[in-house]
Design an enzyme around this catalytic site. Structure first.
Site, PDB file in Angstrom:
ATOM      1  N   SER A 128     -27.546  34.091  24.646  1.00 55.37           N
ATOM      2  CA  SER A 128     -28.559  35.141  24.772  1.00 55.37           C
ATOM      3  C   SER A 128     -28.706  35.588  26.215  1.00 55.37           C
ATOM      4  O   SER A 128     -28.512  34.794  27.147  1.00 55.37           O
ATOM      5  CB  SER A 128     -29.905  34.600  24.266  1.00 55.37           C
ATOM      6  N   TYR A 153     -36.870  28.979  24.257  1.00 52.82           N
ATOM      7  CA  TYR A 153     -35.741  29.625  23.594  1.00 52.82           C
ATOM      8  C   TYR A 153     -34.552  29.748  24.545  1.00 52.82           C
ATOM      9  O   TYR A 153     -33.418  29.380  24.214  1.00 52.82           O
ATOM     10  CB  TYR A 153     -36.149  31.002  23.083  1.00 52.82           C
TER      11      TYR A 153
END
Length: 333
Positions: A128, A153
């Protein structure tokens, strides 16, 4: 080739599977169909794939490593595209253990799946843009220091990259990690800003805009993201001569957009004016993302073509159709 795609009922997972199937490849798809967002979207994506030949589905949670490793198809897989993960920065503040289970234990299980297969398949996995945090200098290059995550995350995605690096060295596994930059479009995720903004603007409801709107995002239309991912997944890896190793690539658009300009683009596409509530910066958010895509361009000829205006227009058209179809209470007329 025969592909294993994890997170096959997800946004990117369903679209890359469709692209591969339409090219004549076969796909074994895995998904646990969790309820992080409305499962009916995941089920409909699956229904679309099930209409295509050479697609099989198994409902399976990748963090259940015993079941994953026991898949009878393990030794017939040529390449693995690992997209299953618990997504969302803000949700990680509420349910951190979901991220440890899915993103870390799940990633480790996929690494073991590849390592133990009779012919170790090349692994392509989703990282990501969140790993860059708020310290990287735009545009973000793959070799930037990414050791200061600002959300759990992001930390789990960086941990995945490090685990993959270790397995590449320990077990000679071919691996490519893909750092996606805000992928959007039809059949996307309802938890993402472009979806919720569109929904609320069409309803005449107020949208929450954080950091006073002083944020920039590099938006990547789904077709461009899939073109880049497919090039990696089906092509020959660009490892150093004679070496099986681990590579990272950015898949973005390299055209960051100011948040307020993004909102104006949705207003134009919907024909409605947004009601805006300016709020402080939220924990875990970053002020800017911007992908340096020169490495993808050089190795795979990556060339994102869809502008934000065109992409948002396509999404809004799809969104209105979906909402009208779902009942009178959702009509935007």
């Amino acid at each position: 080739m025969r592909f294993l795609v994890t997170g096959v009922a997800g946004f990117i997972g369903s679209q890359i599977s469709k692209a591969l199937l339409e090219e004549g490849h076969s796909v074994l798809g895995l998904d646990n169909l969790n309820a992080y967002y409305d499962v009916t979207y995941k089920q409909e994506r699956l229904h679309q794939l099930e209409r295509l030949p050479e697609f099989e589905f198994r409902k399976l949670d990748i963090s259940d490593h015993d079941r994953l490793l026991a898949l009878p198809e393990r030794d017939s897989i040529d390449r693995v595209i690992h997209l299953a993960a618990q997504a969302g920065v803000r949700y990680s503040l509420e349910n951190p253990f979901a991220y440890a289970a899915s993103n870390m234990t799940g990633h480790l299980a996929v690494l073991e799946f590849c390592r133990r297969a009779a012919k170790a398949p090349m692994l392509v996995y989703a990282s990501s843009s969140s790993v860059y945090g708020d310290d990287a200098v735009a545009p973000f290059k793959e070799d930037a220091n990414v050791d200061r995550p600002v959300s759990l995350y992001a930390a789990t995605k960086r941990a995945d990259e490090l685990m993959s690096q270790a397995y590449a060295k320990l077990y000679d596994l071919q691996q490519i990690g893909v750092r996606f930059f805000t992928v959007y479009g039809p059949w996307g995720r309802p938890d993402m800003a472009y979806w919720s903004f569109t929904d609320r603007i069409l309803r005449g409801e107020t949208i929450r805009v954080f950091n006073g709107g002083k944020m920039k995002r590099d938006f990547t239309y789904i077709d461009d993201a899939i073109a880049g991912l497919k090039a990696i997944a089906t092509g020959e890896p660009h490892f150093a001569d004679g070496e099986r190793t681990h590579l990272l690539y950015n898949i973005g658009h390299n055209q960051p957009v100011q948040l307020m300009d993004f909102i104006r683009t949705i207003e134009k596409a919907t024909g409605k004016t947004a009601r805006i509530a300016l709020e402080p910066m939220q924990p875990g958010d970053v002020t800017e993302t911007c992908a340096d895509i020169s490495k993808m361009q050089a190795d795979y000829g990556y060339d994102p073509k869809v502008s934000l205006e065109e992409g948002i227009g396509k999404f809004v058209d799809w969104f209105k159709t979906q909402r009208v179809a779902s009942g009178p209470s959702r009509r935007y007329m």
